[in-house]
Design an enzyme around this catalytic site. Structure first.
Site, PDB file in Angstrom:
ATOM      1  CB  CYS A  25      -9.349   9.344   0.608  1.00  0.00           C
ATOM      2  SG  CYS A  25      -9.121   7.782   0.134  1.00  0.00           S
ATOM      3  CB  ALA A  62      -9.214   5.093  -2.634  1.00  0.00           C
ATOM      4  CD  GLN A 104      -6.673   4.565  -5.975  1.00  0.00           C
ATOM      5  OE1 GLN A 104      -6.999   4.750  -4.943  1.00  0.00           O
ATOM      6  NE2 GLN A 104      -5.346   4.447  -6.479  1.00  0.00           N
ATOM      7  CE1 TYR A 186      -5.770   1.598   2.655  1.00  0.00           C
ATOM      8  CE2 TYR A 186      -4.878   2.650   0.795  1.00  0.00           C
ATOM      9  CZ  TYR A 186      -5.257   2.597   2.061  1.00  0.00           C
ATOM     10  OH  TYR A 186      -5.352   3.917   2.755  1.00  0.00           O
ATOM     11  NE  ARG A 234      -0.888   5.883  -6.679  1.00  0.00           N
ATOM     12  CZ  ARG A 234      -1.119   7.157  -5.920  1.00  0.00           C
ATOM     13  NH1 ARG A 234      -2.026   7.053  -5.168  1.00  0.00           N
ATOM     14  NH2 ARG A 234      -0.502   8.127  -6.307  1.00  0.00           N
ATOM     15  NE  ARG A 329       1.920  15.594   0.449  1.00  0.00           N
ATOM     16  CZ  ARG A 329       2.694  14.966   0.950  1.00  0.00           C
ATOM     17  NH1 ARG A 329       2.880  15.264   2.257  1.00  0.00           N
ATOM     18  NH2 ARG A 329       3.336  14.051   0.375  1.00  0.00           N
TER      19      ARG A 329
END
Length: 359
Positions: A25, A62, A104, A186, A234, A329
């Site tokens: 995100c 997302a 996603q 989520y 996922r 990352r």
């Protein structure tokens, strides 16, 4: 050839290599107004840089199926046609670089309506563009989060429809792969886990009831997503709880169900649904979960979790632990990681003509 740079085929789609970018995100969309939830120049530059850097597949962060499904007011969405048009600019550029664009589709559930993470990420109310979250049960994520409203059966069915409509829009926006977000605490993750689902109707209690919503979403998306295009899911393979949570055994069992319902690849992560747990973070710490799913369910998997070095990624694939690696990352730090890895491993990756002097 290096395993990392072998093409990978799913259904009728060929992905040029196994260096993939997971959803991360950016919290950079407008929170309200005509452009709410639509990608902007930041998103274009962010994803374009990784595509020109040789990344084989990019999963856009997302992307909420409804305004209430956003993690924050600043998230992307696919609930209207304005967003579709804005996404076309990104997907068109990615395809032009030989990168496969994926998205996603997500609903944040009880973890929705939070502030920007670099401002603390605390829940926000209507005075800061927030809203009342919803969940399978009226259980707050932690002491900071509000108690969510428990979804009715009719509301659950409406959310299933929102996933399907978002998938339709994703197709119109030019995406080649859709991923359903069933991880990180989520909404879908909240339903499948006994830690967060205390319902007593057909959506709670037994394992079969708790996965019902997830399979309904998969079926609804698969019905509108073309048969020649892959569908990912996922999952958080474990909640890192000693008892009362979702486990690796559950994940292996779910993988077989998802495969039967038309899912082509499991994107294997962990955690996110239980607060205050100890996670043994380290290089490749989530890879064993992906390997187990791949070996015990025969469903292709992508591995994620502090994968940073080219030789590390190559070994994961060569050992049969995953079919692709997702670098989060590290791709934020090094947008052209794939090109550098190709030089190290002797692989081949597309280089834009404008960058020919870098070869």
């Amino acid at each position: 050839m290096s395993a990392l740079f072998e093409p990978y085929r799913l259904r009728e789609l060929t992905i040029p290599n196994r260096v993939w970018m997971p959803p991360m995100c950016q919290y950079s969309a407008a929170p309200e107004g005509p452009g709410a939830g639509a990608p902007n120049d930041w998103h274009f530059a962010h994803y374009a840089a990784r595509a020109t850097g040789g990344t084989g597949l990019i999963i856009v962060e997302a992307t909420a199926v409804s305004p209430e499904g956003r993690i924050s007011p600043y998230d992307l969405g696919l609930w209207n046609d304005t967003q579709v048009e804005a996404f076309r600019r990104i997907t068109g550029f990615l395809k032009g670089q030989g990168t496969v664009p994926a998205v996603q589709l997500a609903h944040a559930g009880r973890k929705a309506s939070t502030d920007l993470p670099w401002q603390g990420g605390a829940p926000v109310g209507a005075d800061a563009h927030g809203w009342q979250p919803v969940a399978p049960s009226a259980l707050a994520f932690d002491e900071r989060h509000p108690v969510p409203d428990e979804l009715t059966v009719d509301q659950i069915r409406a959310v299933v429809g929102q996933f399907a409509e978002a998938a339709r829009r994703a197709l119109a926006a030019g995406f080649e792969v859709a991923e359903i977000h069933g991880a990180h605490g989520y909404l879908i993750n909240e339903f499948i886990s006994p830690h967060s689902n205390r319902r007593t109707d057909s959506y709670g209690g037994s394992y079969e009831n708790r996965i019902r919503f997830a399979l309904e979403v998969v079926d609804a998306v698969r019905e509108v997503w073309p048969a020649d295009k892959p569908l990912f899911f996922r999952v958080s393979a474990t909640e890192w709880l000693e008892q009362g949570g979702w486990t690796a055994d559950d994940t292996v069992r779910l993988a077989a169900e998802l495969k039967a319902h038309g899912v082509d690849l499991l994107d294997v992560s962990t955690g996110g649904n239980a607060s205050g747990v100890h996670i043994p973070v380290g290089p490749g710490y989530q890879v064993p979960f992906a390997a187990r799913v791949r070996n015990e369910s025969a469903l292709p998997v992508a591995a994620v979790g502090l994968i940073t070095e080219a030789e590390q990624a190559e070994k994961i694939l060569a050992n049969g632990e995953a079919d692709a690696v997702l670098l989060g990352r590290e791709l934020l730090r090094s947008p052209s990681w794939a090109r550098q890895a190709a030089r190290e491993l002797g692989g081949e990756v597309r280089v834009p003509e404008q960058y020919h002097r870098s070869v």
